[in-house]
Design a protein around this motif. Sequence first.
Motif, PDB file in Angstrom:
ATOM      1  N   ARG A   1       0.801  -1.298  -0.071  1.00  0.00           N
ATOM      2  CA  ARG A   1       0.069  -0.398   0.016  1.00  0.00           C
ATOM      3  C   ARG A   1       0.987   0.974  -0.064  1.00  0.00           C
ATOM      4  O   ARG A   1       0.557   1.897   0.519  1.00  0.00           O
TER       5      ARG A   1
ATOM      6  N   VAL B   1      -2.065   0.171  -3.495  1.00  0.00           N
ATOM      7  CA  VAL B   1      -2.964   1.815  -2.945  1.00  0.00           C
ATOM      8  C   VAL B   1      -4.574   1.654  -3.542  1.00  0.00           C
ATOM      9  O   VAL B   1      -4.232   1.191  -4.805  1.00  0.00           O
ATOM     10  N   THR B   2      -5.486   2.249  -3.264  1.00  0.00           N
ATOM     11  CA  THR B   2      -6.842   2.220  -4.164  1.00  0.00           C
ATOM     12  C   THR B   2      -6.788   3.641  -5.385  1.00  0.00           C
ATOM     13  O   THR B   2      -5.050   4.528  -5.027  1.00  0.00           O
TER      14      THR B   2
ATOM     15  N   GLN C   1      -6.252   6.918  -3.367  1.00  0.00           N
ATOM     16  CA  GLN C   1      -4.924   7.720  -2.670  1.00  0.00           C
ATOM     17  C   GLN C   1      -4.319   7.292  -3.994  1.00  0.00           C
ATOM     18  O   GLN C   1      -3.157   8.471  -3.348  1.00  0.00           O
ATOM     19  N   THR C   2      -4.187   6.737  -4.607  1.00  0.00           N
ATOM     20  CA  THR C   2      -2.870   7.061  -6.072  1.00  0.00           C
ATOM     21  C   THR C   2      -3.407   8.529  -6.656  1.00  0.00           C
ATOM     22  O   THR C   2      -2.247   9.495  -6.314  1.00  0.00           O
TER      23      THR C   2
ATOM     24  N   HIS D   1      -1.941  11.388  -4.848  1.00  0.00           N
ATOM     25  CA  HIS D   1      -0.772  11.159  -3.492  1.00  0.00           C
ATOM     26  C   HIS D   1      -0.187  12.823  -4.470  1.00  0.00           C
ATOM     27  O   HIS D   1      -0.068  13.167  -5.323  1.00  0.00           O
TER      28      HIS D   1
ATOM     29  N   ASN E   1     -12.484   4.437  -3.258  1.00  0.00           N
ATOM     30  CA  ASN E   1     -12.283   4.787  -3.239  1.00  0.00           C
ATOM     31  C   ASN E   1     -12.080   2.597  -2.485  1.00  0.00           C
ATOM     32  O   ASN E   1     -11.027   2.576  -1.231  1.00  0.00           O
TER      33      ASN E   1
END
Length: 326
Positions: free
Chosen positions: A55, A71-72, A75-76, A79, A103
Amino acid sequence: MHPFAYTRASGTREALDAGRRGGRYIAGGTTLVDLMRETVERPGNLVDISGLPLREVSVTERGGLRVGALVTMAQTAAHPKVRTLYPVISQALELSASAQLRNMATIGGNIMQRTRCTYFRDVTADCNKRDPGSGCAALHGFNRTHAVLGTTDSCVATHPSDVAVAFAALEATVHLLGPDGKRGVPFADFLLRPGNTPHREHAIRQGELITAVEIPALPRPLRSGYLKVRDRQSYEFALTSAAVALHMRGGVIREARVAAGGVGTVPWKLPAVERHLVGERPSDALWTAAAEKAAEGARPLENNRFKVELLKRTVERQLRVVGGTK
Ligand code: SF4
């Protein structure tokens, strides 16, 4: 839904052992569970890998980016390193699916998602991808959303992922871990064109697990972006899309990375467009001439002839957005 066994892997070794014995990996489950409900997929043994330590988003020694398979999408996209170094990735993700799905869904799962061809998801229809040798109902059926590049008489389905188009453009590498150890597969070789075996969709071997996607370091400054054209503005798949990344210095394009989505049986890299751009100065005429090459080799079907012109216009628009005009 057909009966299945469920195991939650507590570590990588346990996951690989289960995978070697034929277990099917699941993480976010946003595609696979849908397909299981529709009985398109009937795995006997699900191996939940969502607890594995995959993750992390990190900058590589060479200045590229490594995105862990778990990594969702959300989130990506959010970032800071992804946003700064490769906005084309963030934009492709944010134009995909719904907030709830972003998500849950992971990067590894996203590139493994299966086609949205309606005949594939209708278990009463002929479909070589779902049932090899049965035929292709889309070939002479309603094929408005299907591919115009990379098709065969066996299958004309598009790959649905947006971020995979960005990965194809940027020439990412998919990292795998399996019974025989680690290996990296260039994105261009990871997703397979249908040929006469459309049920074979990727280069993963029995028991292998995606651990990360790595985007190589590209010369800076790098401008990039993603354009998606679709029938409605949210929660819809691409009719056409374009991922563009350009490195310019001294007013000249030094490097170009371009790929298209919604038109190919896999995310479609456009080397002829890239070659036309390198060494040139941005201008409206350049964008138009380069985009003209985007549809080379296209073979439209009865209902999707509009995609040929739409593809060229999509690429032209995104070249202009990313490259500007002087
Ligand atoms: Fe199946 Fe491919 Fe034909 Fe769709 S286009 S029906 S996925 S073989």
